[in-house]
Motif scaffolding. Structure first.
Motif, PDB file in Angstrom:
ATOM      1  N   GLY A  60     -17.225  -0.487  -1.032  1.00  0.00           N
ATOM      2  CA  GLY A  60     -16.177   0.288  -0.372  1.00  0.00           C
ATOM      3  C   GLY A  60     -14.968  -0.523   0.049  1.00  0.00           C
ATOM      4  O   GLY A  60     -14.231  -0.101   0.954  1.00  0.00           O
ATOM      5  N   THR A  61     -14.741  -1.653  -0.605  1.00  0.00           N
ATOM      6  CA  THR A  61     -13.611  -2.509  -0.233  1.00  0.00           C
ATOM      7  C   THR A  61     -12.284  -1.757  -0.304  1.00  0.00           C
ATOM      8  O   THR A  61     -11.472  -1.809   0.628  1.00  0.00           O
ATOM      9  N   MET A  62     -12.057  -1.064  -1.401  1.00  0.00           N
ATOM     10  CA  MET A  62     -10.773  -0.371  -1.563  1.00  0.00           C
ATOM     11  C   MET A  62     -10.617   0.773  -0.584  1.00  0.00           C
ATOM     12  O   MET A  62      -9.503   1.077  -0.153  1.00  0.00           O
ATOM     13  N   ASP A  63     -11.703   1.428  -0.204  1.00  0.00           N
ATOM     14  CA  ASP A  63     -11.608   2.478   0.815  1.00  0.00           C
ATOM     15  C   ASP A  63     -11.129   1.897   2.141  1.00  0.00           C
ATOM     16  O   ASP A  63     -10.276   2.485   2.822  1.00  0.00           O
ATOM     17  N   GLU A  64     -11.659   0.725   2.487  1.00  0.00           N
ATOM     18  CA  GLU A  64     -11.239   0.062   3.710  1.00  0.00           C
ATOM     19  C   GLU A  64      -9.773  -0.362   3.630  1.00  0.00           C
ATOM     20  O   GLU A  64      -9.017  -0.217   4.600  1.00  0.00           O
ATOM     21  N   VAL A  65      -9.369  -0.881   2.489  1.00  0.00           N
ATOM     22  CA  VAL A  65      -7.989  -1.347   2.333  1.00  0.00           C
ATOM     23  C   VAL A  65      -7.018  -0.175   2.381  1.00  0.00           C
ATOM     24  O   VAL A  65      -5.968  -0.243   3.035  1.00  0.00           O
TER      25      VAL A  65
END
Length: 323
Positions: free
Chosen positions: A49-54
């Motif tokens: 979920g890195t891109m969701d956080e970013v």
């Protein structure tokens, strides 16, 4: 001195748990600074979920930007993309796992204000396994005997680069990039700041033993042709030994007649010469493979999306560079 724009470039691969803490740490550090800043996350094809956080952070923090790759292209490509995208007077490279202490940032900026083009944060090996520390020291000792640039143990990507240093790095367009060597190759004025090693806060390291080994090989072959010269010397020594052995054997035959050839002698000669040949071919193959990759002229990375789509501004300062 005028207010600066500081660009933070943070390559990120499966760092879901570190995005928010990283932003908060940088924001706290820069709160009392008179300088402006931008935080550029380069998502290297994360599968969590890195891109969701970013993307959520982009909506909350106006200074946060991102570039998202179509797949995992590697840290070197992520660093290059971040340098191409950054528009700051100085760029600070940091890992996304909080092992690079944000508390050192004021010292890095101070070094830049003193006139240095590279301000390098050098860590010690505190907390590392003894075997890993010993292998690292052995590697740096050996590689510095072979390569044409100086690599220092503990000096990595955590550093500040002036705009002049960034522009110098962007002129180097090779596809097989080894940033540690490139930092040294461009030269310019440097200052080193030492700090204690910091353990990872969340998640696990993305560097397997195989990846570290491949990285070590990249460091050896990227900045010199001495292994090719070693092949020449090994072949020459083998030839001299073979000729000497033939001469001694011929004299022995003339003096004592023909004996039954020894099994050990034949096997030893075959294995020795075969090993030298295979090793030489492997070294030559490394260089030929790199030449092959360079001739294809493929881009270093492909972009899936950027924060420009969210913020509605053109991506004018990001470029896709060819290999």
């Amino acid at each position: 001195m005028k207010n600066l724009l500081i660009s933070f470039v943070i390559p990120s691969y499966n760092e879901e748990g570190n995005i928010q803490p990283m932003i908060e740490a940088l924001s706290r550090t820069m709160t009392f600074s008179r300088n402006l800043y931008e935080i550029i996350f380069v998502d290297d094809g994360s599968t969590d979920g890195t891109m969701d956080e970013v993307r959520e952070a982009v909506l909350l923090y106006p200074e946060v930007e991102y570039i998202s790759f179509t797949r995992n292209f590697g840290k070197e490509a992520a660093l290059l993309a971040g340098l191409e995208y950054a528009k700051g007077d100085a760029v600070i490279l940091m890992d996304g796992d909080l092992q690079h202490p944000p508390d050192l940032i004021p010292q890095l900026i101070r070094g830049y204000e003193e006139g240095y083009d590279q301000v390098i944060a050098k860590r010690n090996r505190k907390g590392d396994a003894k075997l890993r520390s010993a292998l690292s020291r052995l590697y740096y000792w050996g590689v510095n005997k072979a390569v044409d640039v100086e690599l220092r143990d503990g000096e990595g990507d955590f550093r500040l680069l002036s705009r002049r240093a960034v522009d110098s790095l962007l002129q180097l367009s090779e596809g097989n990039r080894f940033s540690k060597g490139l930092y040294s190759w461009i030269g310019l004025e440097q200052k080193t700041i030492c700090y204690d090693n910091v353990t990872r806060q969340h998640g696990e390291t993305k560097w397997s033993f195989k990846q570290l080994l491949n990285y070590a090989v990249d460091g050896v072959v990227s900045f010199n042709t001495k292994p090719l010269r070693l092949c020449f010397y090994a072949g020459l020594v083998s030839l001299i030994l073979a000729v000497a052995y033939i001469a001694v054997t011929l004299v022995d035959i003339i003096r004592h007649g023909v004996d039954v050839p020894g099994y050990f002698t034949i096997i030893s000669a075959v294995l020795f010469l075969g090993g030298v040949q295979l090793l030489s071919l492997g070294i030559i193959g490394e260089y030929v493979g790199r030449i092959y990759n360079e001739t294809k002229k493929r881009p270093h990375y492909l972009i899936r999306r950027t924060s420009a789509e969210v913020k509605g501004k053109p991506l004018s300062h990001a470029k896709i560079r060819s290999s």
